[in-house]
Design a protein around this motif. Sequence first.
Motif, PDB file in Angstrom:
ATOM      1  N   ILE A 267     -11.431  31.096 -79.786  1.00 30.36           N
ATOM      2  CA  ILE A 267     -10.742  30.284 -78.793  1.00 30.36           C
ATOM      3  C   ILE A 267     -10.195  31.221 -77.719  1.00 30.36           C
ATOM      4  O   ILE A 267      -9.509  32.201 -78.027  1.00 30.36           O
ATOM      5  CB  ILE A 267      -9.583  29.489 -79.428  1.00 30.36           C
ATOM      6  CG1 ILE A 267     -10.077  28.596 -80.557  1.00 30.36           C
ATOM      7  CG2 ILE A 267      -8.841  28.675 -78.377  1.00 30.36           C
ATOM      8  CD1 ILE A 267     -11.040  27.518 -80.149  1.00 30.36           C
ATOM      9  N   ASN A 268     -10.476  30.911 -76.458  1.00 29.00           N
ATOM     10  CA  ASN A 268      -9.992  31.702 -75.342  1.00 29.00           C
ATOM     11  C   ASN A 268      -8.506  31.421 -75.141  1.00 29.00           C
ATOM     12  O   ASN A 268      -8.105  30.279 -74.938  1.00 29.00           O
ATOM     13  CB  ASN A 268     -10.780  31.345 -74.081  1.00 29.00           C
ATOM     14  CG  ASN A 268     -10.403  32.191 -72.893  1.00 29.00           C
ATOM     15  OD1 ASN A 268      -9.392  32.877 -72.885  1.00 29.00           O
ATOM     16  ND2 ASN A 268     -11.229  32.130 -71.873  1.00 29.00           N
ATOM     17  N   ILE A 269      -7.686  32.475 -75.200  1.00 30.30           N
ATOM     18  CA  ILE A 269      -6.252  32.310 -74.973  1.00 30.30           C
ATOM     19  C   ILE A 269      -5.841  32.918 -73.637  1.00 30.30           C
ATOM     20  O   ILE A 269      -4.664  33.116 -73.378  1.00 30.30           O
ATOM     21  CB  ILE A 269      -5.407  32.893 -76.128  1.00 30.30           C
ATOM     22  CG1 ILE A 269      -5.664  34.377 -76.309  1.00 30.30           C
ATOM     23  CG2 ILE A 269      -5.655  32.116 -77.402  1.00 30.30           C
ATOM     24  CD1 ILE A 269      -4.689  35.058 -77.251  1.00 30.30           C
ATOM     25  N   GLY A 270      -6.825  33.191 -72.793  1.00 31.59           N
ATOM     26  CA  GLY A 270      -6.566  33.644 -71.441  1.00 31.59           C
ATOM     27  C   GLY A 270      -6.987  35.073 -71.169  1.00 31.59           C
ATOM     28  O   GLY A 270      -6.878  35.939 -72.034  1.00 31.59           O
TER      29      GLY A 270
ATOM     30  N   VAL B 285      -9.035  34.414 -79.973  1.00 34.09           N
ATOM     31  CA  VAL B 285      -8.484  34.432 -81.318  1.00 34.09           C
ATOM     32  C   VAL B 285      -9.387  33.561 -82.190  1.00 34.09           C
ATOM     33  O   VAL B 285      -9.980  32.590 -81.714  1.00 34.09           O
ATOM     34  CB  VAL B 285      -7.018  33.926 -81.321  1.00 34.09           C
ATOM     35  CG1 VAL B 285      -6.924  32.480 -80.902  1.00 34.09           C
ATOM     36  CG2 VAL B 285      -6.354  34.142 -82.657  1.00 34.09           C
ATOM     37  N   LEU B 286      -9.521  33.924 -83.456  1.00 35.09           N
ATOM     38  CA  LEU B 286     -10.303  33.111 -84.376  1.00 35.09           C
ATOM     39  C   LEU B 286      -9.557  31.806 -84.658  1.00 35.09           C
ATOM     40  O   LEU B 286      -8.395  31.833 -85.080  1.00 35.09           O
ATOM     41  CB  LEU B 286     -10.545  33.852 -85.690  1.00 35.09           C
ATOM     42  CG  LEU B 286     -11.585  34.957 -85.654  1.00 35.09           C
ATOM     43  CD1 LEU B 286     -11.579  35.731 -86.966  1.00 35.09           C
ATOM     44  CD2 LEU B 286     -12.948  34.385 -85.389  1.00 35.09           C
ATOM     45  N   ALA B 287     -10.205  30.698 -84.443  1.00 32.72           N
ATOM     46  CA  ALA B 287      -9.560  29.393 -84.595  1.00 32.72           C
ATOM     47  C   ALA B 287      -9.038  29.182 -86.008  1.00 32.72           C
ATOM     48  O   ALA B 287      -7.964  28.611 -86.199  1.00 32.72           O
ATOM     49  CB  ALA B 287     -10.542  28.277 -84.213  1.00 32.72           C
TER      50      ALA B 287
ATOM     51  N   THR C  30      -3.120  23.114 -73.215  1.00 30.92           N
ATOM     52  CA  THR C  30      -4.452  23.592 -72.829  1.00 30.92           C
ATOM     53  C   THR C  30      -5.137  24.286 -74.010  1.00 30.92           C
ATOM     54  O   THR C  30      -6.326  24.060 -74.266  1.00 30.92           O
ATOM     55  CB  THR C  30      -4.343  24.561 -71.640  1.00 30.92           C
ATOM     56  OG1 THR C  30      -3.671  23.899 -70.567  1.00 30.92           O
ATOM     57  CG2 THR C  30      -5.707  25.030 -71.179  1.00 30.92           C
ATOM     58  N   ILE C  31      -4.393  25.095 -74.733  1.00 29.02           N
ATOM     59  CA  ILE C  31      -4.962  25.769 -75.905  1.00 29.02           C
ATOM     60  C   ILE C  31      -5.335  24.736 -76.963  1.00 29.02           C
ATOM     61  O   ILE C  31      -6.382  24.839 -77.594  1.00 29.02           O
ATOM     62  CB  ILE C  31      -3.983  26.823 -76.446  1.00 29.02           C
ATOM     63  CG1 ILE C  31      -3.792  27.930 -75.411  1.00 29.02           C
ATOM     64  CG2 ILE C  31      -4.507  27.416 -77.760  1.00 29.02           C
ATOM     65  CD1 ILE C  31      -2.754  28.961 -75.777  1.00 29.02           C
TER      66      ILE C  31
END
Length: 84
Positions: A7-10, A15-17, A73-74
């Motif tokens: 998951i893109n955190i910016g 990070v692994l979901a 958003t996350i």
Amino acid sequence: MPGDKLINIGFGNYVLAGRVVGIVNPSSSPMKRLREDARAEGRLIDATQGRKTRSILVTDSNHVLLSSIQPETIRQRFTQEEGE
């Protein structure tokens, strides 16, 4: 780890979901304390690139990640990954 979703955190940080336990807003006193405790213990990962912290992610390994992306958003990114 095949099958784990990132998951893109910016700003190109992922990070692994499956490792994320919670996504919280950083403005409350307990979250500020969590951030400071993690910093003191070497468990803090700052992925804000110098911008304002808008969300805090907590992992199952008790690491604390700071992101400049809104928690909503996350959450939407987690939901999109689950649907695919």
